[in-house]
Write a protein that holds these residues in place. Structure first.
Motif, PDB file in Angstrom:
ATOM      1  N   LEU A 174       6.033  17.244 -25.155  1.00 12.19           N
ATOM      2  CA  LEU A 174       5.219  16.846 -26.223  1.00 12.19           C
ATOM      3  C   LEU A 174       5.714  16.138 -27.509  1.00 12.19           C
ATOM      4  O   LEU A 174       5.084  15.290 -27.831  1.00 12.19           O
ATOM      5  N   LEU A 177       5.579  12.550 -26.591  1.00 12.24           N
ATOM      6  CA  LEU A 177       4.368  11.882 -26.518  1.00 12.24           C
ATOM      7  C   LEU A 177       4.481  10.663 -27.531  1.00 12.24           C
ATOM      8  O   LEU A 177       3.797   9.893 -27.336  1.00 12.24           O
ATOM      9  N   LYS A 178       5.249  10.856 -28.450  1.00 17.49           N
ATOM     10  CA  LYS A 178       5.616   9.800 -29.713  1.00 17.49           C
ATOM     11  C   LYS A 178       6.072   8.509 -28.885  1.00 17.49           C
ATOM     12  O   LYS A 178       5.958   7.256 -29.258  1.00 17.49           O
ATOM     13  N   ALA A 219      -3.101  11.310 -23.890  1.00 19.06           N
ATOM     14  CA  ALA A 219      -2.733  12.524 -24.673  1.00 19.06           C
ATOM     15  C   ALA A 219      -3.306  13.808 -23.670  1.00 19.06           C
ATOM     16  O   ALA A 219      -2.575  14.863 -23.203  1.00 19.06           O
ATOM     17  N   THR A 220      -4.651  13.798 -23.488  1.00 20.24           N
ATOM     18  CA  THR A 220      -5.397  14.765 -22.717  1.00 20.24           C
ATOM     19  C   THR A 220      -4.556  15.120 -21.271  1.00 20.24           C
ATOM     20  O   THR A 220      -4.341  16.240 -20.865  1.00 20.24           O
ATOM     21  N   GLY A 223      -0.815  16.108 -21.805  1.00 22.13           N
ATOM     22  CA  GLY A 223      -0.813  17.407 -21.925  1.00 22.13           C
ATOM     23  C   GLY A 223      -0.784  18.466 -20.927  1.00 22.13           C
ATOM     24  O   GLY A 223      -0.428  19.567 -20.846  1.00 22.13           O
ATOM     25  N   SER A 253      -0.959  23.241 -24.953  1.00 24.93           N
ATOM     26  CA  SER A 253      -0.517  21.817 -24.743  1.00 24.93           C
ATOM     27  C   SER A 253      -1.554  20.739 -24.602  1.00 24.93           C
ATOM     28  O   SER A 253      -1.163  19.589 -25.510  1.00 24.93           O
ATOM     29  N   THR A 256      -2.462  20.596 -28.753  1.00 26.10           N
ATOM     30  CA  THR A 256      -1.443  19.821 -29.448  1.00 26.10           C
ATOM     31  C   THR A 256      -1.331  18.350 -28.968  1.00 26.10           C
ATOM     32  O   THR A 256      -1.382  17.725 -30.265  1.00 26.10           O
ATOM     33  N   ALA A 257      -1.556  18.012 -27.912  1.00 21.09           N
ATOM     34  CA  ALA A 257      -1.456  16.810 -27.733  1.00 21.09           C
ATOM     35  C   ALA A 257      -2.528  15.844 -28.118  1.00 21.09           C
ATOM     36  O   ALA A 257      -2.351  14.496 -28.773  1.00 21.09           O
ATOM     37  N   SER A 261      -1.886  13.227 -31.198  1.00 21.68           N
ATOM     38  CA  SER A 261      -2.142  11.868 -30.951  1.00 21.68           C
ATOM     39  C   SER A 261      -3.079  11.033 -31.755  1.00 21.68           C
ATOM     40  O   SER A 261      -3.032   9.871 -32.266  1.00 21.68           O
ATOM     41  N   THR A 298       3.875  17.445 -34.308  1.00 22.88           N
ATOM     42  CA  THR A 298       3.622  17.709 -33.133  1.00 22.88           C
ATOM     43  C   THR A 298       4.120  19.180 -32.904  1.00 22.88           C
ATOM     44  O   THR A 298       3.513  20.142 -32.313  1.00 22.88           O
ATOM     45  N   MET A 359       6.795  11.926 -18.882  1.00 19.28           N
ATOM     46  CA  MET A 359       6.699  13.332 -19.292  1.00 19.28           C
ATOM     47  C   MET A 359       7.301  14.324 -18.121  1.00 19.28           C
ATOM     48  O   MET A 359       8.299  15.303 -18.684  1.00 19.28           O
TER      49      MET A 359
END
Length: 545
Positions: A174, A177-178, A219-220, A223, A253, A256-257, A261, A298, A359
């Motif tokens: 996670l 993700l950045k 993101a979805t 995650g 997850s 949060t993502a 985002s 995050t 990921m």
């Protein structure tokens, strides 16, 4: 349409049709008709000069099936090449710029009739200017990772982290993700701003809406897949599976993502638009600022959301599934918005491979983190993990974004039918070359040691972590950080150009791979340092308790 008559050195333009006639002398050259699809056909022109005055629409093009059909006396006739230059707006601007430069170098009086805007000139940057623009966002991003490390050092003792150890596996995925989404978004928008695709309000809003919708979809999905990877990596070593924990991981997850985002995407857009208006290269500031807030936001969201959902695990059986269903149900809406923008439509269909692979790579780093910090002897590793991974990710994202922008702004083709084979870049060419990219690589590498010393001093001053900063520990830590960044900067130089030659946009493909590799290398090197320090006797776990 360009008419090229090889009889005398001059360039004329038919103002009624915009036809440009470039005439040069070449003895014995076979006349040809060059179509826009690349095919070439011979063209016979009259020998009388009066019959070949450059009047619009008066050329009669006679196609000959073979050059051998022409008589010997026609070998001295003028060659005229007709090139169809109807292209899209970007190609037209590039052609106008080339013609303008050629006419200026030849002191010609020709002026282009196309008034479409020319892409802005790249900013001239020295090592000092690069360092000056990068150092403050770099320090800001570093302090953000320090804050994230301190948060992780605290929450690792929370009940949800101790009871559901798989949450540790989610942390690098996670936080990554950045790099997978926010830094890629920053790089994509920085390139668009630098090449003039966000100069008007209409273009800017189209880019903003399309990219925001795109990263929500990504993101979805990421995650959700990260939660599956965490369940699998947690289930394989232990051999037992708990459905309640699996649903908790999925809900935590995805939520949060999605939220992280959205917040970071809005911040990135504001940073890029503002930096362009004040004359700062967005490539130098956007990605570090994304990282400065990305890790902290995050990690705080993950700890808060997972704790709240864990408390509902026993009292409410429907809370976690409903959270999963809600965020997944929004995905079709974001897909419809992203499909309306051409630039994001392509990424929506083809940009999944780097995000998903990145990921998976980050999840392997999460598995290393999980197995290390759950050992009481290595609990001190938690506070340093976001710092070493975040600093490396920030620097390599800046370099990858700069190289990608350099390739876009110099008008180099993304792919060629038969690209000339080029040698793989060497570490010497990456760090000691004379080009602007080598100069920026040196500047970024020189920031590593001073930056980490500042961050280590900050952690020590706030009495965070479980490790005393001895000289031996600092030496091992800096060696791991320098080796990590050196490998990543070299990989960035190779990977961005390799992707460019094969028709892949580096803005969408390179940064996810590089930041994920940074997470894996940083976590692995750091775990190795702690094991070596434990073996040689430099050990303590009481600091910060």
């Amino acid at each position: 349409m360009v008419l090229w008559s090889k009889e005398q050195d001059k360039l004329s333009t038919d103002m009624s049709t915009g036809t440009e006639i470039i005439e040069m002398k070449k003895e014995g050259a076979p006349p040809a008709y060059h179509q826009s699809n690349g095919s070439v056909h011979p063209v016979i022109l009259p020998t009388d000069p009066e019959e070949r005055q450059p009047n619009a629409g008066e050329y009669e093009l006679t196609e000959v099936t073979s050059f051998s059909d022409r008589p010997e006396q026609e070998s001295d006739r003028t060659e005229m090449v007709v090139i169809d230059c109807r292209a899209n707006a970007k190609g037209q601007r590039e052609e106008d710029a080339l013609l303008e430069n050629a006419s200026q170098s030849n002191e010609s009086d020709d002026t282009s009739t196309d008034q479409s805007p020319v892409p802005p000139v790249p900013l001239k940057e020295t090592s000092f200017s690069i360092g000056l623009q990068v150092v403050f966002p770099f320090l800001l991003a570093g302090f953000g990772t320090v804050a994230a490390g301190m948060v992780l050092d605290i929450v690792q003792h929370w009940k949800v982290f101790s009871e559901v150890n798989e949450v540790f596996i989610l942390v690098p995925a996670l936080l990554g993700l950045k790099g997978n989404l926010e830094m890629t978004l920053a790089s994509r928008l920085s390139t668009a701003a630098n090449i003039g695709q966000m100069d008007t309000a209409k273009e800017m809003w189209k880019m903003i809406m399309g990219n925001l919708a795109l990263i929500q979809v990504q993101a979805t999905v990421v995650g959700f897949l990260a939660s599956i990877a965490a369940v699998i990596f947690g289930w394989i070593p232990e051999g037992h599976f708990k459905m309640g924990h699996a649903v908790l991981l999925c809900a935590s997850s995805v939520a949060t993502a999605f939220i992280a985002s959205l917040l970071l995407g809005l911040i990135m857009i504001g940073v890029i638009v503002a930096s362009r208006k004040v004359g700062i290269n967005p490539d130098n500031v956007a990605t570090p600022i994304a990282a400065s807030l990305g890790d902290l936001i995050t990690l705080a969201l993950l700890a808060g959301i997972s704790t709240g959902l864990y408390q509902e695990l026993d009292s409410n059986d429907y809370a976690n599934p409903l959270v999963c269903v809600f965020f997944i149900a929004l995905t079709p809406v974001w897909i419809l918005i992203a499909r309306r923008i051409p630039s994001t439509r392509e990424v929506l269909y083809s940009g999944w491979e780097p995000v998903i692979i990145a990921m998976a790579i980050s999840s392997v780093g999460g598995l290393i983190l999980d197995k290390t910090v759950t050992d009481p002897n290595f609990a001190g590793m938690a506070v340093f993990t976001p710092v070493i991974n975040g600093v490396a990710g920030n620097l390599v994202a800046v370099q990858a974004s700069r190289i990608s922008t350099y390739l876009h702004m110099n008008g180099l083709p993304i792919s060629e039918p038969n690209p000339a084979p080029q040698k793989c870049p060497t570490p010497c060419s990456t760090f000691f070359g004379s080009g602007v990219n080598s100069r920026s690589a040196r500047v970024l590498f020189l920031l590593v040691a001073p930056g980490h010393l500042v961050f280590l001093y900050t952690i020590n001053s706030m009495r965070a972590g479980h490790t005393t900063l001895t000289y031996v520990f600092i030496a091992f830590y800096l060696a791991a950080a320098l080796l990590q960044v050196m490998i990543l900067l070299y990989l960035a130089d190779w990977m961005v150009q390799w992707m460019w030659k094969r028709g892949m946009d580096p803005d969408n493909f390179s940064i996810p791979y590089l930041t994920a590799l940074g997470d894996l290398l940083g976590t692995g090197f750091l775990a190795l340092c702690f094991h070596i320090l434990w073996l040689i006797g430099d050990r303590d776990t009481d600091v910060g308790d």
